[in-house]
Scaffold this active site. Structure first.
Site, PDB file in Angstrom:
ATOM      1  N   PHE A  15       0.838  -1.215   0.000  1.00 27.84           N
ATOM      2  CA  PHE A  15       0.000   0.000   0.000  1.00 27.84           C
ATOM      3  C   PHE A  15       0.865   1.255   0.000  1.00 27.84           C
ATOM      4  CE2 PHE A  15       0.419  -1.172   4.558  1.00 27.84           C
ATOM      5  CZ  PHE A  15       0.928   0.018   5.050  1.00 27.84           C
ATOM      6  N   GLY A 246       8.196   4.100   8.743  1.00 29.28           N
ATOM      7  CA  GLY A 246       8.036   2.873   7.969  1.00 29.28           C
ATOM      8  C   GLY A 246       6.704   2.242   8.283  1.00 29.28           C
ATOM      9  N   LYS A 247       6.346   1.288   7.443  1.00 32.86           N
ATOM     10  CA  LYS A 247       5.069   0.619   7.647  1.00 32.86           C
ATOM     11  C   LYS A 247       5.057  -0.054   9.020  1.00 32.86           C
ATOM     12  CE  LYS A 247       4.398   0.321   2.760  1.00 32.86           C
ATOM     13  NZ  LYS A 247       4.322  -0.419   1.511  1.00 32.86           N
ATOM     14  N   ARG A 248       6.223  -0.482   9.474  1.00 34.99           N
ATOM     15  CA  ARG A 248       6.275  -1.177  10.754  1.00 34.99           C
ATOM     16  C   ARG A 248       6.004  -0.255  11.941  1.00 34.99           C
ATOM     17  NH1 ARG A 248      10.913  -3.033   9.111  1.00 34.99           N
ATOM     18  NH2 ARG A 248      10.276  -4.160   7.253  1.00 34.99           N
ATOM     19  N   ASP A 249       6.372   1.030  11.826  1.00 33.77           N
ATOM     20  CA  ASP A 249       6.037   1.881  12.993  1.00 33.77           C
ATOM     21  C   ASP A 249       4.818   2.758  12.737  1.00 33.77           C
ATOM     22  OD1 ASP A 249       9.291   3.401  12.762  1.00 33.77           O
ATOM     23  OD2 ASP A 249       7.590   3.542  11.421  1.00 33.77           O
TER      24      ASP A 249
END
Ligand code: GLU
Length: 476
Positions: A15, A246-249
């Protein structure tokens, strides 16, 4: 003067979060300001990383924010196809030209051989460079081996619209892969071919590509191509500013923001002002204002911080600016279930009162449900209120009873109700913070509400009196 043509070239690998879409937005603004063309191109040559459905998702995200492209995979254009996996013959043709000029060759090594070169370089504490192992007599390229660029290491100087003038070192120019053994080109090769064939005037992308610029400049030169204008955008950092977002955070899909009731125009203004300003204090921009005033050389060089609270604030500002009919049309889907049986007119009146308090459309049920259904008493609103918790239960009942009696006699216009409330202040000797809060809580059981007189007026006299009666009966 050649026309301005910019592109957004995502890989369909997931996304789009605010960082990705900012790159698209800046490229879009540069094109539109110059009455040029904005191109969407899918870079799908890394088949292993591809995520099914993400191409459609990227298109929906751009459309949802209002970033329209003039040429692209689904709309076509004079330089298509706009999907790299459908352009393999183009890369092949350019690769052959390089082979003919002696600027590309087949890589003969096995992965074990490559590993031993790397190990050797590591043991000698020097950076591994492929060109140090360039084969003397490479085999004829039959498409099963990687095709490599034969570099001619030099120093280059280029101007970056954001980062300024940059001089690169010859050390870092290497024999990088142009076409992989699976027949797909690398990004490094394909984007240069496509940008040239699509007459892209400005390459606007993330700063992670700066380190590869020496190789790109060498390839432009070998292909005899004029360089486009470059602009590398700094990363967007997390809220603390210590790490790339980032997508992770928690970097969310931009479509999730739209689903959560953020306005596309607020998203656009917010995204544009992450790391860019027009030199004034202005923080809120319409799309047309952005098109008029955007400039790459006012993009800050250091990473911009992602501040979701600012987005929330900005969204509220945009909601306030909408006229009531426009707001009513756009918020339709967010009404609480209990509002459905009420008239459009009543809902509009409710909306008018709630408008200034809405930060996102998703706030609508919490801010308005008591206009449509009986609220459930939440005594903590009283026990945790600094003023109200000083009162005894008997005092509370007394104030509510006095208020109910007065409101029963009141006319039911906003002005008349206000007058009654003011008289009640005198009559009870209470402060507005106590009396008005108590009446407000007993009639809405909500932590916030619009002005009390407006709220009561819209609830209606009958409902107001009934709710006060109920509050008295439960002896809050
Ligand atoms: N496909 C590259 C990416 O998704 C695009 C870089 C560019 O804009 O050239 O990061």
């Amino acid at each position: 003067m050649t026309s301005v043509r910019t592109r957004f070239a995502p890989s369909p690998t997931g996304f789009l979060h605010v960082g990705g879409i900012r790159t698209a937005l800046f490229a879009f603004l540069v094109a539109k300001q110059a009455k040029g063309t904005f191109v969407l191109r899918f870079e799908d040559t890394d088949k292993k990383r591809e995520v099914p459905g993400s191409a459609e998702h990227l298109i929906s995200s751009l459309k949802a924010i209002g970033i329209e492209y003039d040429e692209g995979p689904d709309v076509g254009g004079p330089f298509g196809p706009y999907i790299q996996s459908q352009r393999l013959d183009h890369y092949q043709a350019w690769a052959e030209r390089l082979i003919e000029q002696g600027r590309a060759y087949a890589d003969p090594y096995t992965s074990e051989e490559m590993q031993s070169f790397r190990d050797e370089a590591a043991a000698q504490k020097r950076a591994f460079r492929y060109r140090d192992y360039r084969p003397e007599r490479p085999p004829v390229w039959d498409g099963t081996q990687p095709l490599r660029f034969r570099s001619d290491p030099k120093s280059y100087t280029y101007h970056d619209e954001v980062m300024g003038d940059i001089t690169t070192s010859p050390e870092v120019v290497d024999d990088f892969i142009l076409i992989k053994s699976d027949g797909y080109p690398t990004y490094n090769f394909a984007h240069i071919v496509d940008d040239a064939e699509m007459h892209i005037s400005h390459v606007i992308r993330g700063q992670e590509f700066i380190s590869s610029m020496p190789n790109y400049l060498a390839l432009y030169e070998a292909l005899g191509l004029e360089r486009p204008i470059f602009a590398h955008l700094p990363h967007i950092m997390n809220e603390q500013g210590n790490k790339k977002l980032g997508k992770r955070d928690g970097a969310k899909d931009v479509l999730d923001y739209i689903r959560d009731g953020y306005l596309p125009e607020a998203m656009m203004s917010f995204i544009a002002t992450m790391g860019w300003n027009d030199g004034t204090e202005q923080e809120i921009f319409t799309k047309q204002e952005l098109i008029n005033s955007f400039s790459l050389n006012r993009v800050q060089k250091s990473g911009a911080r992602f501040d979701e609270k600012r987005l929330l604030w900005m969204n509220g500002q945009f909601i306030r600016e909408l006229n009531l009919d426009e707001l009513a049309g756009r918020i339709e889907y967010f009404w609480p279930e209990s509002a459905k049986k009420h008239s459009e007119n009543y809902k509009k009146e409710v909306l008018k009162l709630a408008q200034d308090r809405l930060k996102t459309f998703k706030d609508l049920p919490a801010l308005t449900s008591y206009f449509f259904e009986e609220p459930i008493p939440d005594l903590s609103l009283i026990t945790e209120n600094k003023q109200l918790r000083k009162l005894t239960p008997a005092e509370i009942v007394d104030i509510l009873q006095t208020s109910r009696d007065a409101l029963m006699q009141s006319d039911w216009t906003a002005e008349a109700i206000q007058e009654t409330l003011n008289q009640l202040l005198e009559q009870t000797g209470q402060k507005p913070g106590t009396l008005f809060s108590l009446v407000r809580i007993a009639t809405t059981w909500a932590p916030f509400s619009p002005q009390l007189n407006d709220t009561l007026r819209l609830l209606g006299q009958e409902t107001t009196l009934a709710r006060l009666q109920h509050a008295i009966e439960i002896q809050i």
